[in-house]
Design a protein around this motif. Structure first.
Motif, PDB file in Angstrom:
ATOM      1  N   ALA A   1      60.392  69.117  21.990  1.00 12.30           N
ATOM      2  CA  ALA A   1      60.176  70.739  22.735  1.00 12.30           C
ATOM      3  C   ALA A   1      59.613  70.407  24.176  1.00 12.30           C
ATOM      4  O   ALA A   1      59.568  70.526  24.939  1.00 12.30           O
ATOM      5  CB  ALA A   1      59.254  70.836  22.008  1.00 12.30           C
ATOM      6  N   SER A   2      58.405  69.467  24.126  1.00 20.09           N
ATOM      7  CA  SER A   2      58.492  69.051  25.736  1.00 20.09           C
ATOM      8  C   SER A   2      60.125  68.839  26.646  1.00 20.09           C
ATOM      9  O   SER A   2      60.253  69.503  27.691  1.00 20.09           O
ATOM     10  CB  SER A   2      57.483  67.530  26.004  1.00 20.09           C
ATOM     11  N   LEU A   3      61.049  68.017  25.683  1.00 21.73           N
ATOM     12  CA  LEU A   3      61.378  67.812  27.107  1.00 21.73           C
ATOM     13  C   LEU A   3      62.483  68.765  27.234  1.00 21.73           C
ATOM     14  O   LEU A   3      63.029  69.012  28.646  1.00 21.73           O
ATOM     15  CB  LEU A   3      62.709  66.410  26.247  1.00 21.73           C
ATOM     16  N   GLY A   4      62.747  69.574  26.609  1.00 22.31           N
ATOM     17  CA  GLY A   4      63.612  70.564  26.835  1.00 22.31           C
ATOM     18  C   GLY A   4      62.861  71.473  27.146  1.00 22.31           C
ATOM     19  O   GLY A   4      63.225  72.248  28.209  1.00 22.31           O
ATOM     20  N   MET A   5      61.865  71.590  27.565  1.00 20.09           N
ATOM     21  CA  MET A   5      60.776  72.594  28.113  1.00 20.09           C
ATOM     22  C   MET A   5      60.893  71.461  29.915  1.00 20.09           C
ATOM     23  O   MET A   5      61.246  72.318  30.330  1.00 20.09           O
ATOM     24  CB  MET A   5      59.675  73.269  27.722  1.00 20.09           C
ATOM     25  N   GLY A   6      60.267  70.918  29.660  1.00 17.99           N
ATOM     26  CA  GLY A   6      60.127  69.934  30.978  1.00 17.99           C
ATOM     27  C   GLY A   6      61.446  70.293  31.914  1.00 17.99           C
ATOM     28  O   GLY A   6      62.029  70.273  32.858  1.00 17.99           O
ATOM     29  N   LEU A   7      62.854  70.103  30.722  1.00 18.98           N
ATOM     30  CA  LEU A   7      64.317  70.364  31.172  1.00 18.98           C
ATOM     31  C   LEU A   7      64.389  71.668  32.114  1.00 18.98           C
ATOM     32  O   LEU A   7      65.184  72.447  33.195  1.00 18.98           O
ATOM     33  CB  LEU A   7      65.327  69.731  30.682  1.00 18.98           C
TER      34      LEU A   7
END
Length: 158
Positions: free
Chosen positions: A45-51
């Motif tokens: 989730a963090s990777l997706g939101m960060g991107l």
């Protein structure tokens, strides 16, 4: 400052709900599976939101001490200990002790200036606040003494 207070309140609420959810997952799976699920889903989730929100800046990092790279490993200890603590103590008592421990450690690290923090003076006001918090935990967990007359009436009714 108001934004910081609101974010801290939201974080406390989210941690409380996460503890409850993690405890339910732990009832269906073992502790390490729970930790892997929680941290794995958090990573995705963090990777997706960060991107989505930061784009390429997500991978633009400033230099930092090597030991900070291992904070994710601390997350394993956090999730594992909280899940087991909540299971053994119950959500309210377990979470209360987690919060008290957080405050005591943060105060200690602030007062000593550890981990690159700006050193903050330990004052009598802070000592009283910590003592009040610890007294609150003791009051929270203590059981009220049962009145002798009430006990006799209950015995007669049974």
């Amino acid at each position: 400052m108001l934004t910081g207070i609101l974010l801290a309140l939201m974080a406390g609420s989210l941690v409380s709900v996460q503890n409850l959810f993690n405890n339910k997952v732990n009832a269906a799976a073992n502790s390490h599976t729970t930790t892997a699920l929680v941290l794995g889903m958090g990573f995705m989730a963090s990777l997706g939101m960060g991107l989505m929100f930061e784009g390429a800046d997500l991978l633009s990092w400033k230099p930092m001490p090597v030991w900070f790279w291992f904070s994710g490993l601390l997350g394993i200890g956090v999730v594992t200990c909280v899940v087991k603590g909540v299971r053994l103590l119950g959500p309210s008592y377990g979470t209360t002790i987690v919060m008290a421990s957080q405050l005591l450690c943060a105060l200690w690290w602030d007062s000593t200036g550890w981990f690159g923090l700006e050193q903050v003076t330990f004052t009598p006001q802070k000592a009283i606040g910590v003592a009040a918090l610890l007294a609150g935990i003791l009051l929270f967990k203590s059981k009220p003494k049962e009145n002798k007359q009430l006990r006799e009436v209950r015995h007669e009714l049974s």
